[in-house]
Design an enzyme around this catalytic site. Sequence first.
Site, PDB file in Angstrom:
ATOM      1  N   CYS A  38       0.812  -1.207   0.000  1.00 41.67           N
ATOM      2  CA  CYS A  38       0.000   0.000   0.000  1.00 41.67           C
ATOM      3  C   CYS A  38       0.852   1.267   0.000  1.00 41.67           C
ATOM      4  O   CYS A  38       0.440   2.298  -0.543  1.00 41.67           O
ATOM      5  CB  CYS A  38      -0.951   0.001   1.187  1.00 41.67           C
ATOM      6  SG  CYS A  38      -0.148  -0.244   2.775  1.00 41.67           S
ATOM      7  N   HIS A 143      -1.717   0.579   6.774  1.00 40.75           N
ATOM      8  CA  HIS A 143      -2.292   0.916   5.475  1.00 40.75           C
ATOM      9  C   HIS A 143      -2.103   2.394   5.180  1.00 40.75           C
ATOM     10  O   HIS A 143      -2.328   3.263   6.030  1.00 40.75           O
ATOM     11  CB  HIS A 143      -3.780   0.578   5.427  1.00 40.75           C
ATOM     12  CG  HIS A 143      -4.411   0.864   4.091  1.00 40.75           C
ATOM     13  ND1 HIS A 143      -4.023   0.219   2.934  1.00 40.75           N
ATOM     14  CD2 HIS A 143      -5.378   1.748   3.740  1.00 40.75           C
ATOM     15  CE1 HIS A 143      -4.738   0.671   1.923  1.00 40.75           C
ATOM     16  NE2 HIS A 143      -5.563   1.605   2.386  1.00 40.75           N
ATOM     17  N   ASN A 158      -7.565   5.737  -2.682  1.00 41.96           N
ATOM     18  CA  ASN A 158      -7.275   4.562  -1.863  1.00 41.96           C
ATOM     19  C   ASN A 158      -7.119   3.326  -2.754  1.00 41.96           C
ATOM     20  O   ASN A 158      -7.996   3.028  -3.585  1.00 41.96           O
ATOM     21  CB  ASN A 158      -8.414   4.357  -0.852  1.00 41.96           C
ATOM     22  CG  ASN A 158      -8.043   3.380   0.249  1.00 41.96           C
ATOM     23  OD1 ASN A 158      -7.194   2.514   0.075  1.00 41.96           O
ATOM     24  ND2 ASN A 158      -8.695   3.515   1.394  1.00 41.96           N
TER      25      ASN A 158
END
Length: 386
Positions: A38, A143, A158
């Site tokens: 991520c 994250h 995202n």
Amino acid sequence: MIGCCGAGMWSREVEAAAGLGQINMEVIFHERQEGSLCAQHCLNNLLQGEYFSPVELSSIAQQLDEEERIRMAEGGVSSEEYRTFLQQPSGNMDDSGYFSIQVISNALKVWGLELILFNSPEYQRLGIDPINERSFICNYKEHWFTVRKLGKQWFNLNSLLMGPELISDTYLALFLAQLQQEGYSIFVVKGDLPDCEADQLLQMIQVQQMQRPKLIGEETAQSRDERGQKTDLEQALDVNHPYDGTGMLDEDEENFQRALALSKQEIDMEDEEADLRRAIQLSMQGGHRSEFSDSVSQNIPHSSGISQSESLSSEELRRRRQTYFEKQQQQLQQGQTPDLHDKPTTSSNALGTDPGGDMSEEDMLQAAMNMSLETVRNCLNTEEKK
């Protein structure tokens, strides 16, 4: 590292879209989640291009680890703190693909960008409205994701989403406040971001989004649930309405099945009644054969060679019995004594109580009924013994 398109590097397709006032989300660069990378997706979505790879971020993390080791060695390589530091795993990366905020910050320094904590006292004293910023990096546990302004609109980039999510100016502050309430750390990205085609195009045309993009796996899970529900429904239909090739699965079939059941029940009742009638008839025939054997033998010729009394029907037996009773009545009216040889032989005591034959018509009928009932009982007893 691959750079993004610079100013003036417009494709003919983009120019045509701008001229028609049409644009979709495909012009925005968006990396979807792969493994635990991520941090890589966050940086590339921020810079709008494939700028960093896992190898390059790992190199930055190793460089940070070495710098930390050198600082710890200044206290003495034989110290307990130094030996403990060497035994601990890296705090800047792990095997899953996670990278720390230090790695992200050092990666952005290459482009002259700096991270400032959004809720820090230093930034809050500036009193800057979030819509006047250019981008944010958000972190919760392990994250990372980017919220960036492209053209005149804000987008949630995202990597867990199937695509970019449009955020209105009025909703931006509420969105960031909600993230903070959920425990996210938010960093403001300060500096000039690299030019990109999406930012230039969206300066002229605003995009509209009718439906929020789903999370990765949400659509797959929904499809799987729908298939599971369909399978359950098919199983329920199979249990309640077995398919027999007729294709009827509605109310007509239920009525049809109900009619069949009633018809079968009526047929069974008719069969039982028919069996009962046949049993009584056979019993009566058997009794009549023994009762009127003498009478039949006197009236039926013996030359036939076949006992016709066995083939007489119940109607014929009834008629012969009626003839016998009429004959007895005539003899009584004439004052004659009935011939005992004409009286039927029976195992019942009903007819044997008056050997003189002085019997009324009612007595004879009662005696005949008693004889028939006794014959039926004998037949039933015989069936039970079998």
